[in-house]
Design a protein around this motif. Structure first.
Motif: not given
Length: 354
Positions: A129-134, A167-170
């Protein structure tokens, strides 16, 4: 293999479903996602009061002590109601990683207690996962560096925002420097922890995708029952019936695959990674078909902000690549079934791990 859930697991799922139906209506989610953080501390606190954040925490730390099998039900509810996946990342995936750390590690017990009461938010950084949620809201970040596990505070990392179709993903790109002071596991122990974490992450996403598929099917069935063309409900046309029946079939096919993977993880089956990849692919296929047929029966209006379908459709698209995309999980399956001496066929499919 017994796929029967016990009364406690089923009752807990029903209670969580009733709670989320009231507290996480689509109108509430839309309002929430238009805020800067996209998260509601009040909603998370209420979810913690229901016991969901304590589900996997050991009883010694104030939790319920349930495992992967129970989460295979809970993640479907989180997907069905569009709850951000970082809740499962903390309460399920990160909780499992923390339990695998040495009991002598300072802070471990306190972290688990705070996961249980819902006051701790954890972000997970794995190479898949190169991008981390929250990450921007996390109190702790558990980051991988090779086989090492590092624990960092939000102040110790630099974050770069990345937009998502959902829209819920940060999402954030996390930049940090590994150090001996932040390392809590390494070598074979660290490698095993990250393997289990990846499998739990993929299983968590698989359950959410299955819940999303069911929600999109339900929305589509409701729509075609009300929408009329040529003087009769849209759902009366055979072509529409076939499309939605195909989705229902995919969902029912994926359920036992998901439950088999959860049982493998909980029981330490050496083939757990194979079963998890199968579940991720099966649940992903169900969600993609539900999204495609859902937008076909809704028409172009299904993409618009006012229609509920787009909430769950976009989430399914975004989660499909989380914790390993299709190519990654197909490669894991290929490595298993094409290996020399691979145990194939129905005689091995439901054999209990020795």
């Amino acid at each position: 293999m017994d796929f029967t859930f016990n009364d406690d697991q089923l009752a807990f799922r029903e209670a969580i479903g009733r709670f989320l139906m009231v507290e996480a209506a689509p109108e509430t989610l839309r309002e929430l996602w238009e805020t800067d953080s996209g998260r509601s501390p009040d909603l998370r606190g209420k979810i913690a009061e229901q016991g969901l954040t304590a589900l996997s925490v050991p009883e010694s730390a104030g939790g319920l002590g349930m495992g992967d099998i129970a989460w295979s039900l809970m993640t479907q509810e989180l997907g069905y109601y569009g709850i951000p996946d970082s809740l499962a990342d903390t309460a399920y995936v990160a909780c499992g990683l923390l339990q695998g750390l040495p009991e002598s590690l300072g802070g471990r017990q306190g972290w688990l207690e705070r996961v249980a009461d819902g006051s701790l938010r954890i972000a997970l950084g794995d190479p898949v996962n190169p991008l981390v949620a929250d990450a921007h809201l996390a109190d702790l970040l558990l980051m991988a560096h090779g086989d090492e596990v590092h624990v960092l505070s939000r102040e110790e990392v630099a974050l770069e925002a990345n937009p998502s179709i959902d829209a819920s993903r940060r999402l954030r790109r996390v930049r940090w420097q590994p150090a001996a002071a932040t390392r809590v596991a390494s070598g074979e122990a660290g490698r095993a922890l990250w393997q289990q974490t990846l499998d739990r992450g993929a299983l968590s996403v698989a359950g959410q995708l299955l819940g999303l598929a069911q929600r999109m099917l339900d929305l589509s069935v409701d729509y075609v029952a009300q929408r009329r063309q040529f003087g009769k409900p849209l759902g009366a046309f055979q072509a529409v019936k076939h499309q939605l029946a195909d989705v229902a079939g995919k969902i029912e096919f994926a359920k036992p695959v998901l439950y088999r993977a959860a049982a493998s993880l909980e029981r330490g089956d050496p083939r757990a990674a194979l079963h998890v990849s199968q579940a991720k692919l099966a649940c992903g296929e169900a969600s993609w078909l539900a999204a495609r047929h859902g937008i076909q029966v809704h028409g172009a209006m299904g993409y618009t902000w006012e229609v509920d379908l787009q909430i769950f459709m976009k989430r399914a698209w975004a989660l499909d690549a989380a914790w390993g995309d299709r190519g990654y999980h197909k490669a894991r399956i290929a490595d298993a079934i094409l290996a020399e001496g691979a145990e194939l066929g129905p005689g091995h499919t439901f054999r209990e791990a020795s």
